[in-house]
Design an enzyme around this catalytic site. Structure first.
Site, PDB file in Angstrom:
ATOM      1  N   TYR A 245     -20.479  53.516 149.482  1.00  0.00           N
ATOM      2  CA  TYR A 245     -20.741  54.960 149.486  1.00  0.00           C
ATOM      3  C   TYR A 245     -21.898  55.292 148.537  1.00  0.00           C
ATOM      4  O   TYR A 245     -22.881  55.935 148.920  1.00  0.00           O
ATOM      5  CB  TYR A 245     -19.475  55.720 149.078  1.00  0.00           C
ATOM      6  CG  TYR A 245     -19.740  57.168 148.786  1.00  0.00           C
ATOM      7  CD1 TYR A 245     -20.197  58.022 149.787  1.00  0.00           C
ATOM      8  CD2 TYR A 245     -19.561  57.690 147.493  1.00  0.00           C
ATOM      9  CE1 TYR A 245     -20.478  59.353 149.515  1.00  0.00           C
ATOM     10  CE2 TYR A 245     -19.836  59.022 147.221  1.00  0.00           C
ATOM     11  CZ  TYR A 245     -20.291  59.847 148.227  1.00  0.00           C
ATOM     12  OH  TYR A 245     -20.581  61.160 147.962  1.00  0.00           O
TER      13      TYR A 245
ATOM     14  N   THR B  71     -24.643  61.870 144.565  1.00  0.00           N
ATOM     15  CA  THR B  71     -23.347  61.685 143.907  1.00  0.00           C
ATOM     16  C   THR B  71     -23.481  60.909 142.607  1.00  0.00           C
ATOM     17  O   THR B  71     -24.380  60.050 142.476  1.00  0.00           O
ATOM     18  CB  THR B  71     -22.409  60.898 144.856  1.00  0.00           C
ATOM     19  OG1 THR B  71     -21.274  60.453 144.109  1.00  0.00           O
ATOM     20  CG2 THR B  71     -23.069  59.656 145.433  1.00  0.00           C
TER      21      THR B  71
END
Ligand code: UDP
Length: 328
Positions: free
Chosen positions: A141, A117
């Site tokens: 995350y 990501t």
């Protein structure tokens, strides 16, 4: 030879499965169905329900199908949830990936495509971000994904795995043939929220902050069509099969749209003038995140076919309408 797709019943994973199946590849999905749905998948795809952190289960699937390649999508992906429950993310995304990689290595898997990501970059507002800037994730995350990148790099060095790590920017849209789309009922991403507002599924939406250092004061993001993203994975697999070097690649188009621009496009495409209120900033949002995308184009020969915000929105809208009718 078959490809194992973890999280293959989820939003992005299911588009990868469709792309592979369309290309005539043999695909096996494992999914724990926490946010995925088996009805998104074509009937000729084998599905096994279970967890990537269960070494016995993963071993049995790899052995059953003679797996040599792995595309690892299964993950938790909600940034605010990772802030309030970090151990969930380090457990689910990092620790379970460790078990998965260990199992894959033991079972002789040769090639891995890993879903990472842009959150690994952290707060890098400004120019398009290239893969070689210093990573500095600001959320659990992003950190959980970065640790998994590092494990994969180290495992590749030690055990001769080859890999492509793909760092996703803002993924949106749905399969142009209407076979899959973002189906988890709780929407957190801008385009899904806006099309739900257009469909009357919510009374209004909020624009989170208009005082950012951007042309219109709202945040700018690089929205990539999920079908182009899936194709990047298929291209990455071909690249590794033909002997390509391990690589970390951004997945974005290299251009950004502001929140206000997105809302205007959703109103224009849907022809619904839904209510979009100006609200306060959402915690943790960087002003601008746009990919530098030359590396993926040069390395994989990736040629996106859906770099068009109207098309992305139209696909997301068509899918949401289909879901609404299905759930009615
Ligand atoms: N956003 C917004 N209203 C919403 C959802 C998102 O204004 O209801 C904004 C959000 O603050 C960010 C952009 O839209 O600036 C993209 O957010 P999203 O959650 O889709 O993706 P992110 O960039 O956070 O991964």
């Amino acid at each position: 030879m078959a490809i194992l797709v973890t999280g293959g019943a989820g939003y992005i994973g299911s588009h990868m499965v469709l792309a592979l199946a369309d290309a005539g590849e043999k695909v096996v999905v494992i999914d724990n169905f926490s946010t995925g749905f088996p009805w998104l998948l074509p009937p000729n795809v084998a599905i096994r329900g279970g967890d990537v952190g269960d070494a016995g289960f993963v071993t049995s699937v790899i052995e059953e199908f003679g797996i040599t390649e792995l595309a690892h999508f299964a993950a938790k992906i909600v940034v605010p949830e990772s802030v309030s429950n970090p151990m969930l993310y380090y457990g689910n995304n990092t620790a379970k990936s460790r078990t998965l990689f260990e199992t894959a290595i033991k079972c002789g898997v040769e090639r891995v495509i890993f879903s990472s990501t842009a959150a690994v970059y952290g707060d890098v507002s400004g120019d398009p971000v290239s893969e070689d800037i210093l990573v500095n994730p600001v959320s659990p995350y992003g950190r959980s994904k970065l640790m998994t990148e590092w494990m994969l790099e180290d495992a590749a060095k030690a055990h001769g795995l080859s890999y492509v790590i793909l760092r996703y920017f803002n993924v949106a849209g749905a399969d142009p043939k209407g076979r899959s789309g973002q189906s988890f009922p709780i929407a957190t991403h801008l385009i899904k929220i806006a099309v739900q507002a257009a469909l009357g599924m919510r009374a209004k939406m909020d624009i989170f902050g208009t005082d950012y250092a951007t042309p219109d004061g709202t945040c700018v993001r690089d929205y990539i069509h999920v079908t182009d993203l899936a194709q990047a994975h298929v291209d990455a697999l071909s690249y590794l099969r033909s002997g390509g070097q391990n690589a970390i690649l951004n997945c974005g188009y290299g251009r950004g749209f502001s929140v206000k621009e997105v809302v205007d496009v959703v109103k224009a495409v849907t022809k619904v003038d839904f209510r979009a209120d100006i609200g306060p900033r959402r915690a943790g949002d960087p002003a601008t995140i746009v990919a530098k995308s030359d590396k993926i184009r040069a390395t994989l020969g990736w040629k996106p076919k859906h770099d068009d915000l109207e098309e992305i929105v139209a696909a997301a809208y068509a899918w949401e309408a289909k879901l609404k009718a299905r759930n009615a």
